[in-house]
Design a protein around this motif. Structure first.
Motif, PDB file in Angstrom:
ATOM      1  N   PHE A 141       0.767  -1.183   0.126  1.00  0.00           N
ATOM      2  CA  PHE A 141      -0.106   0.022   0.304  1.00  0.00           C
ATOM      3  C   PHE A 141       0.846   1.120   0.001  1.00  0.00           C
ATOM      4  N   ASP A 142       1.903   1.181   0.925  1.00  0.00           N
ATOM      5  CA  ASP A 142       2.703   2.360   0.793  1.00  0.00           C
ATOM      6  C   ASP A 142       3.419   2.524  -0.424  1.00  0.00           C
ATOM      7  N   ARG A 143       3.833   1.443  -1.042  1.00  0.00           N
ATOM      8  CA  ARG A 143       4.508   1.605  -2.422  1.00  0.00           C
ATOM      9  C   ARG A 143       3.863   2.465  -3.414  1.00  0.00           C
ATOM     10  N   TRP A 144       2.450   2.151  -3.386  1.00  0.00           N
ATOM     11  CA  TRP A 144       1.587   2.592  -4.461  1.00  0.00           C
ATOM     12  C   TRP A 144       1.592   4.057  -3.898  1.00  0.00           C
ATOM     13  N   TYR A 145       1.351   4.494  -2.765  1.00  0.00           N
ATOM     14  CA  TYR A 145       0.835   5.858  -2.331  1.00  0.00           C
ATOM     15  C   TYR A 145       2.274   6.763  -2.593  1.00  0.00           C
ATOM     16  N   ASN A 146       3.284   5.991  -2.481  1.00  0.00           N
ATOM     17  CA  ASN A 146       4.738   6.908  -2.650  1.00  0.00           C
ATOM     18  C   ASN A 146       5.275   6.892  -4.177  1.00  0.00           C
ATOM     19  N   TRP A 147       4.519   6.550  -5.058  1.00  0.00           N
ATOM     20  CA  TRP A 147       5.060   6.689  -6.408  1.00  0.00           C
ATOM     21  C   TRP A 147       4.954   7.842  -6.805  1.00  0.00           C
ATOM     22  N   GLU A 148       6.224   8.445  -7.571  1.00  0.00           N
ATOM     23  CA  GLU A 148       6.297   9.837  -8.013  1.00  0.00           C
ATOM     24  C   GLU A 148       6.422   9.639  -9.655  1.00  0.00           C
ATOM     25  N   GLY A 149       6.405  10.704 -10.337  1.00  0.00           N
ATOM     26  CA  GLY A 149       7.088  10.985 -11.774  1.00  0.00           C
ATOM     27  C   GLY A 149       6.079  10.088 -12.411  1.00  0.00           C
ATOM     28  N   LEU A 150       6.797   9.252 -13.455  1.00  0.00           N
ATOM     29  CA  LEU A 150       6.128   8.562 -14.403  1.00  0.00           C
ATOM     30  C   LEU A 150       5.210   7.296 -13.956  1.00  0.00           C
ATOM     31  N   ALA A 151       5.709   6.915 -12.834  1.00  0.00           N
ATOM     32  CA  ALA A 151       4.874   5.627 -11.801  1.00  0.00           C
ATOM     33  C   ALA A 151       3.779   6.263 -11.348  1.00  0.00           C
ATOM     34  N   ALA A 152       3.552   7.393 -11.051  1.00  0.00           N
ATOM     35  CA  ALA A 152       2.460   8.018 -10.795  1.00  0.00           C
ATOM     36  C   ALA A 152       1.410   8.574 -11.861  1.00  0.00           C
ATOM     37  N   SER A 153       1.803   8.242 -13.077  1.00  0.00           N
ATOM     38  CA  SER A 153       1.001   8.545 -14.329  1.00  0.00           C
ATOM     39  C   SER A 153      -0.009   7.582 -14.639  1.00  0.00           C
TER      40      SER A 153
END
Length: 556
Positions: free
Chosen positions: A130-142
Motif C-alpha cells: 500500500f505504501d509503495r503505491w502511495y509513494n509513487w512519483e513521476g512516471l510511476a504516478a502517471s
C-alpha cells in the motif's frame, strides 16, 4: 457472511449465468477441493493461446486483460471474487470490518502464507504494498503506468489533498488496518483487481520495481516487471520469451489446492484464425475471444465452448483535445451517424447487447430512461451543417484503432473500424485511419493527446459503478481530453455514498449527465467466448476474468 458493518449487494450479479462449462464441477472457492473425472493421471501441462504478450509482469503497472490473465495465476489480493460473479469474496484476507465512518478497514489475514521467494505474507507485507503505491512519483504516478491506483485512489504522498489513501498499520502479523482520507464505497471490491495484488517486498526491493523510465507514450519498465514477479498465487514465474510464450509452474508451498495443472504455457498467437487452427491441431488447449464465425463450427466439431456474461463496454471515444470535437453539435452528429444494430449483427459475437450508456445494465445506477441518439443519418447531416460542415468543407477526423489484437469487448478491431468508418463517411465525415499495435495503441490513447476519435472499451473488474463511470470520467484524462469539473465532482461524491439506494439514484442521474455531455458513443456489451479441447471438463469462467487455472478440471 462477511463480518462487515456494511455489505453492498448489487442486484443482478448473482443471476449471472456461466455457459456450457458449468461451475458446479469447479472448486467453489479458491483453495477448496477440486474434483472431476480423471482427476488423476492427466497431462498437467496446459497451453493457452494468448492474443498478446502481457504489457508488464508487474500488475500494479498494467491495465490490460492479457497482463491480468497471467497476473491472476502469480498474484493474489486481499480480496477475490465469488465464483461466477463480480462480487467480492475473501482471499488473502479471511474477513474484514469497516468502521462506522467508512474510513477504516481492518483485515484479518490468512496465516502461514508465503511469497514464492519464501518471504512471509503478513501485515507488514501488506503495508509495504500500500505504501509503495502511495509513494509513487513521476512516471510511476502517471495514468500511463499506475493506471488503476491513479484512477481509484486519486492522489499520492506528493498530492495528499486529493489522495483517498491515508495509512496502513499492522496489528500484529495477522491483522492490518487501512485508513482512508475520504469515503470510497467500492474500496473492498476494488481490492479484487490484479493491480492491487500482494507482491513480495523482498523482490520489489531487490529488482528495483519502481525504477521506470522513458515517457508516458513509451515507458520503459523495471527489471522486476520484465522478469522477476513474485506473488503468493498457485503458480510462480519461470520464463518469458516476448512475442512467443510465457511459462509458469506450480508453487510447491502454495497455501491452497494445487489443482491438476502443474505447468502453464501462455503461447502468443495474435491472429484469431491462427488461434482456432492451433486448437484444432492440438497445439493449444484453449483460447479466449473466439471469433463470432468460429463459435458454431468449433462446437459442432466437439470443442467445449463457454461464453462469459456480458460485463463489457465497447465505445467510440471523442478526444476533445481535437478542436472540432469540442463542439457539442459535432459530437451529437457523430452519435446519430452510428448504426449500433448493424455493427452488432455484422461483426460482434452472438449474445452481444446494444449499449445505451457506458456500463452494463447489471451495474448499480444504470438508467433505463437515459437520453439516447438512435441511428438517424439525416439528423447527423443536419447537425454537421449547423456546425459549419458540408460537402465543400467536410468534417475531417483521425480515426485511431488497434491491430493484431482481440479484446473481450473488441474481438476484431479492424472489422469494427471498417463498419464505423463507412457509417461516418455516409453522413459526410472524412476519416483518416491510423492504426497501432496494442501496446503502442494504449500508450498513445492514455498517455498523449495525438489521437482523434478512437475505439476502446472495458471489461468490468468488479461490480461497482465507479469501476465504469469513475474510471472513464472521474478526472481529467488524456484519452477523452476534456475538463468537466461538474462531472468530476459528481463522481467523486458518488463513490463515497455508503447508502446503496441513495447511491443508485445519484449514479442514475450521472448517467444522464454523461449522455447529455456526449464524450463518445457507447456501442455494445459484447459477450466474450472461450473454446477448449474436449479434455477440459470444467473452466472457472468469470464475468470479470478472475480465472485461476488451478481450478480447471481435466479428464486426460
Amino acid at each position: 457472511m462477511l463480518p462487515m458493518s456494511r455489505k453492498r449487494v448489487v442486484a443482478g450479479a448473482a443471476a449471472l449465468v456461466i455457459g456450457a462449462l458449468a461451475l458446479s464441477a469447479c472448486a467453489s472457492q479458491r483453495g477448496g477441493e477440486t474434483e472431476g473425472e480423471g482427476s488423476a493421471d492427466v497431462d498437467g501441462t496446459f497451453v493457452f493461446g494468448a492474443s498478446a504478450d502481457p504489457a508488464s509482469l508487474d500488475p500494479a503497472f498494467a491495465q490490460d486483460g492479457e497482463t491480468f490473465r497471467v497476473s491472476r495465476q502469480i498474484f493474489e489480493g486481499l480480496v477475490g471474487t465469488e465464483p461466477g460473479t463480480a462480487d467480492p469474496a475473501p482471499l488473502l484476507a479471511e474477513s474484514w470490518e469497516v468502521s462506522d465512518d467508512s474510513l477504516s478497514y481492518t483485515f484479518a489475514l490468512k496465516k502461514d502464507v508465503t511469497f514464492h521467494d519464501g518471504t512471509p505474507f503478513n501485515a507488514e507485507a501488506v503495508c509495504v504494498n500500500f505504501d509503495r503505491w502511495y509513494n509513487w512519483e513521476g512516471l510511476a504516478a502517471s495514468e500511463a503506468l499506475g493506471y488503476y491506483y491513479n484512477k481509484l485512489f486519486k492522489g499520492y504522498a506528493s498530492s495528499p489533498d486529493t489522495a483517498v489513501y491515508d495509512s496502513c498499520t499492522p496489528d500484529g502479523d495477522d491483522s492490518v488496518t487501512i485508513a482512508l482520507k475520504k469515503p470510497f464505497a467500492g474500496f473492498v471490491a476494488a481490492l479484487s483487481l490484479p493491480a492491487f495484488g500482494m507482491q513480495s517486498p523482498t523482490a520489489l526491493e531487490e529488482y528495483k520495481a519502481d525504477e521506470v523510465g522513458g515517457t508516458a507514450e513509451a515507458p520503459t519498465l523495471s527489471e522486476y516487471a520484465m522478469g522477476h514477479p513474485v506473488g503468493t498465487g498457485p503458480y510462480k514465474f519461470d520464463e518469458w520469451s516476448p512475442g512467443e510464450q510465457l511459462t509458469l509452474s506450480s508453487y510447491e508451498d502454495y497455501w491452497g489446492d494445487a489443482g491438476q495443472i502443474d505447468e502453464i504455457i501462455f503461447r502468443v498467437i495474435d491472429d484469431p484464425t491462427a488461434r482456432r487452427q492451433a486448437l484444432e491441431s492440438g497445439s493449444i488447449d484453449g483460447y479466449d475471444l473466439v471469433g463470432p464465425a468460429d463459435t458454431a463450427a468449433l462446437e459442432e466439431d466437439g470443442y467445449k465452448m463457454v461464453s462469459r456474461p456480458p460485463f463489457t463496454i465497447l465505445y467510440l471515444a471523442f478526444n476533445q483535445a481535437v478542436p472540432e470535437l469540442q463542439d457539442p453539435k459535432v459530437r451529437e452528429a457523430l452519435s446519430y451517424a452510428v448504426d449500433k444494430d448493424a455493427l452488432i449483427s455484422q461483426v460482434l459475437p452472438e449474445g452481444t447487447e446494444k449499449a445505451t450508456q457506458f456500463m452494463p445494465p447489471t451495474v448499480n445506477g444504470w438508467n433505463a430512461d437515459v437520453t439516447t441518439y438512435d441511428y438517424d443519418p439525416e439528423k447527423a447531416k443536419q447537425l454537421l451543417a449547423e456546425a459549419g460542415y458540408d460537402e465543400a468543407n467536410p468534417l475531417a477526423l483521425t480515426f485511431n484503432y488497434p491491430v493484431n489484437v482481440s479484446r473481450p469487448y473488441m474481438p476484431d478491431p479492424e472489422q469494427i473500424f471498417t463498419v464505423l468508418s463507412k457509417q461516418l463517411n455516409e453522413v459526410g465525415v472524412e476519416t483518416t485511419p491510423k492504426s497501432n499495435e496494442w501496446g503502442e495503441y494504449l500508450d498513445l490513447i492514455t498517455g498523449g493527446t495525438d489521437h482523434g476519435i478512437h475505439l476502446l472499451g472495458w471489461t468490468g473488474d468488479y461490480n461497482d459503478t465507479d469501476n465504469f463511470l469513475g474510471v472513464f470520467f472521474g478526472q481529467k484524462s488524456a484519452e477523452w481530453g476534456f475538463d468537466n469539473p461538474e462531472l468530476f465532482s459528481a463522481l467523486t461524491d458518488a463513490r463515497g455514498i455508503a447508502d446503496l439506494d441513495e447511491q443508485t439514484q445519484v449514479y442514475s442521474d450521472i448517467n444522464e449527465q454523461v449522455a447529455e455531455f456526449i464524450p463518445g458513443v457507447p456501442l455494445a456489451h459484447p459477450a466474450p467466448t472461450l473454446a477448449f479441447d474436449p479434455r477440459v471438463e470444467s473452466y472457472p469462467a468469470s464475468p470479470v476474468n478472475d480465472e485461476v487455472f488451478s481450478e480447471i478440471v481435466l479428464t486426460k
